[in-house]
Design an enzyme around this catalytic site. Structure first.
Site, PDB file in Angstrom:
ATOM      1  N   GLY A 205      40.867  54.787  28.768  1.00 55.80           N
ATOM      2  CA  GLY A 205      40.939  53.344  28.585  1.00 55.80           C
ATOM      3  C   GLY A 205      41.727  52.677  29.678  1.00 55.80           C
ATOM      4  N   PRO A 206      41.684  51.352  29.690  1.00 54.52           N
ATOM      5  CG  PRO A 206      41.148  49.131  29.302  1.00 54.52           C
ATOM      6  CD  PRO A 206      41.016  50.479  28.737  1.00 54.52           C
ATOM      7  CB  THR A 212      51.958  56.796  27.194  1.00 54.58           C
ATOM      8  OG1 THR A 212      51.292  56.667  28.437  1.00 54.58           O
ATOM      9  CG2 THR A 212      53.133  57.728  27.314  1.00 54.58           C
ATOM     10  CD  GLU A 427      42.827  22.507  36.714  1.00 53.18           C
ATOM     11  OE1 GLU A 427      42.098  23.042  35.854  1.00 53.18           O
ATOM     12  OE2 GLU A 427      43.080  23.053  37.807  1.00 53.18           O
TER      13      GLU A 427
END
Ligand code: ADP
Ligand code: ZN
Length: 603
Positions: A205-206, A212, A427
């Protein structure tokens, strides 16, 4: 809790360095120190001593004369003068002509200086250095001292060990791994039936999705020792060292079985071996050793190997075949529910006031990994402290999402009035184009506060839930929205600015993917023209077609973007009055919410 392993320092290393220091010492320091005990006297005294026959040995060099008195107690030296009768006079005085006086004179001192003191010094330095290394790494990981030893840290079972409940979301992965926990608890049950566990499990996975953490949780849940090492630590400077480390790691693991060995970034050693002439010998040897070790132990001896990678496509097929890492557990980016759960887990560690709507924060942080979400919560807490508050609020969370996405607010960025006006129009242009197309994600917030990442403003759109598939129309709308900023500048000012660079990049990427990967072009249809690179790392794609086709693709891509750009221009012209009104409002306020925006647009 970490149990530290004392590395054995190979003696040959000490000897090597000792020899080196000795040589330096003999070359440089020894002559200097020996010279020290030589008395420098003037030529006159030398002549007087010669006349008095008080001369023992003499060594005439080109730049000095070294000699002793009759009793050979002291060594003297003097500069040479042009004295033709000297040798005769010395001979008459009974002098012995010899070389190497300085060295011969003091054999005891000599030995002391050239052997005992340097060795003594060296041992002191060695002692000091190894102690320092030990302090620093907390485990003697200094390469030269621990060569060939694995650096695996033993993560011994402890009450503070990570449990599955600490890992939020990732339910599929947890379910998959709980079988391992079961097995480690009671291997006998499996042996009875004759079922053997997979030897290795690959967590794919990423980065930052908790691989971990999951591995640690398996160890924590099953209460067994946990060895952890990173694949890159195997890759050593010398060929064969990595293999020795692998051997050592498995030796340690077998002694502690049942236990879990976790190899992070296994792609560092497990990369596909291809027939390139210039292979990497060291890596191949290390990989071969790993394969051998995995073949060597039976499935039921209680050593469970977990490995993590975010580039599974690059792994050597030998590594993933049955009998080795034969089970693959995907650990994907969290979905909406997962994100919310992760935020909640981490928010437990910081004080939040009751106002935080985690669902909303989760929706705003679409695409974030677990590590990023943990970071967002922490940033929010930091922000609260900075503001002198005792608990993080929802506003803190929202701001920290923006920090993680776009960097910190750049308080002292000085934009001219015209620049700010341009950014406001840009924006609002994005926002109006998004709002006027059906199916676009609603606008959540628009701001024109510059960020440290270089963004001068941005429009945040937030999907209601997770999206798994996206239609062609939605992709086109997205491209139109991306071109909306530039389109607004053109509509209002009649010019273009550099502010759209990032939009252009994204729009092009989308359009290219539509043509080459999603089969959404009329010209090529369902033909794969590119293969994806590293899937979890957002890597580059590789072209899979002829140069002529490439040219065609480029043409298609620019046609798609152009069509959407025109659509955006049309939308903005039709809403010109609103564009002016909203831009003026944003220019004054700097930040407006999606609700405010919609109220003005529809009002
Ligand atoms: P990976 O090994 O996949 O790169 P890590 O396991 O090292 O990721 O995760 C990094 C950090 O991100 C963890 O220490 C934890 O704080 C956070 N994190 C990641 N995923 C999760 C999750 N599912 N639940 C809770 N925290 C997570
Ligand atoms: Zn833009």
């Amino acid at each position: 809790m970490h149990e530290v392993q004392e590395p054995k320092k190979p003696l040959y290393y000490y000897y090597g360095v000792a020899l080196l220091i000795l040589m330096c010492f003999n070359l440089l320091a020894m002559p200097y120190m020996a010279e020290k005990q030589v008395k420098n006297i003037d030529y006159g005294t030398f002549m007087t001593m010669t006349d008095d026959k008080d001369i023992g040995r003499v060594e005439i060099q080109s730049n000095q004369i070294i000699f002793t008195d009759k009793a050979e107690k002291n060594i003297y030296k003097t500069g040479p003068l042009n004295d033709p009768g000297l040798v005769v006079r010395l001979h008459e005085a009974g002098a012995k002509f010899e070389g190497q006086i300085i060295k011969q004179m003091s054999p005891v001192l000599n030995i002391l200086l050239s052997w005992i003191i340097p060795i003594g010094i060296f041992f002191l330095i060695g002692q000091y250095m190894s102690k320092k290394m030990m302090d620093r790494t907390g485990g003697g990981n200094f390469m030269a001292f621990g060569m060939g030893k694995s650096n695996a840290k033993i993560y011994v079972k402890s009450s503070e060990g990570i449990k599955f409940s600490d890992v939020a979301g990732e339910d599929e992965a947890k379910e998959n791994l709980s079988e391992i926990v079961e097995y480690l608890h009671d291997p006998g049950k499996y042996k009875e039936i004759g079922a053997s566990m997979p030897k290795g499990i690959l967590l794919v996975g990423p980065p930052g999705t908790g691989k971990t953490m999951l591995a640690k949780a398996v160890a924590g849940e099953s209460n067994v020792p946990f060895f952890s090492i990173s694949g890159s630590e195997f890759v050593e400077m010398f060929v064969g060292m990595g293999a020795a480390k692998v051997r050592d790691l498995f030796k340690q693991a077998k002694e502690k079985a049942p236990c879990i060995v976790f190899i992070d970034e296994i792609d560092a050693i497990g990369q596909r071996r291809d027939g390139r002439a210039m292979g990497n010998d060291e890596r191949e040897q290390t990989l071969n050793q790993l394969l051998t070790e995995m073949d060597g132990f039976e499935g039921n001896n209680g050593v469970m190997i977990l490995a993590a990678t975010n580039r599974p496509e690059s792994l050597d097929p030998a590594l993933t075949r049955p009998g080795r890492f034969d089970r693959r557990v995907p650990v994907e980016l969290p979905d909406l529910k997962g994100r919310e759960a992760i935020l909640r887990v981490h928010a437990k560690r910081v004080k939040t006031d009751g106002s935080v709507d985690f669902n909303k924060i989760a929706r705003m942080s679409s695409g974030a990994s677990g590590a990023e979400l943990a970071n967002i919560v922490n940033e929010a807490a930091l922000r609260a402290v900075r503001a002198g508050r005792t608990a993080a609020t929802e506003a803190d969370m929202e701001e920290s999402i923006e920090v993680v996405i776009a960097g910190y607010q750049k308080k002292n960025a000085i934009l001219t009035e015209q620049e700010r006006r341009t950014v406001a129009y840009h924006e609002i242009g994005h926002a109006i184009v998004a709002a006027e197309q059906s199916g676009s994600a609603p606008v959540e917030k628009i701001t024109i506060i510059p960020r440290t990442s270089g963004a001068l403003g941005y429009t945040m759109q937030v999907e209601e839930g997770d999206r798994y598939i996206v239609t062609r129309e939605e992709l086109e709308n997205k491209i139109a929205t991306l071109t909306g900023g530039r389109a607004a500048e053109e509509t209002v000012f009649g010019t273009m600015s550099t502010g759209a660079a990032n939009d252009i990049e994204q729009a092009t990427k989308l359009a290219r993917a539509m043509v080459t990967r999603y089969g959404m072009s009329d010209e090529f249809g369902m033909v794969a023209l590119e293969t994806e690179g590293a899937r979890y790392l957002g890597g580059e794609s590789y072209a899979q077609c002829s140069p002529e086709t490439q040219t065609e693709i480029d043409r298609e891509v620019s046609a798609i973007v152009k069509a959407q750009h025109e659509k955006a221009l049309k939308i903005l012209s039709a809403n010109r009055a609103k564009l002016d009104e909203l831009s003026q409002y944003l220019y004054e306020k700097e930040t407006i919410t999606g609700e405010e925006f919609m109220k003005i647009l529809k009002g």
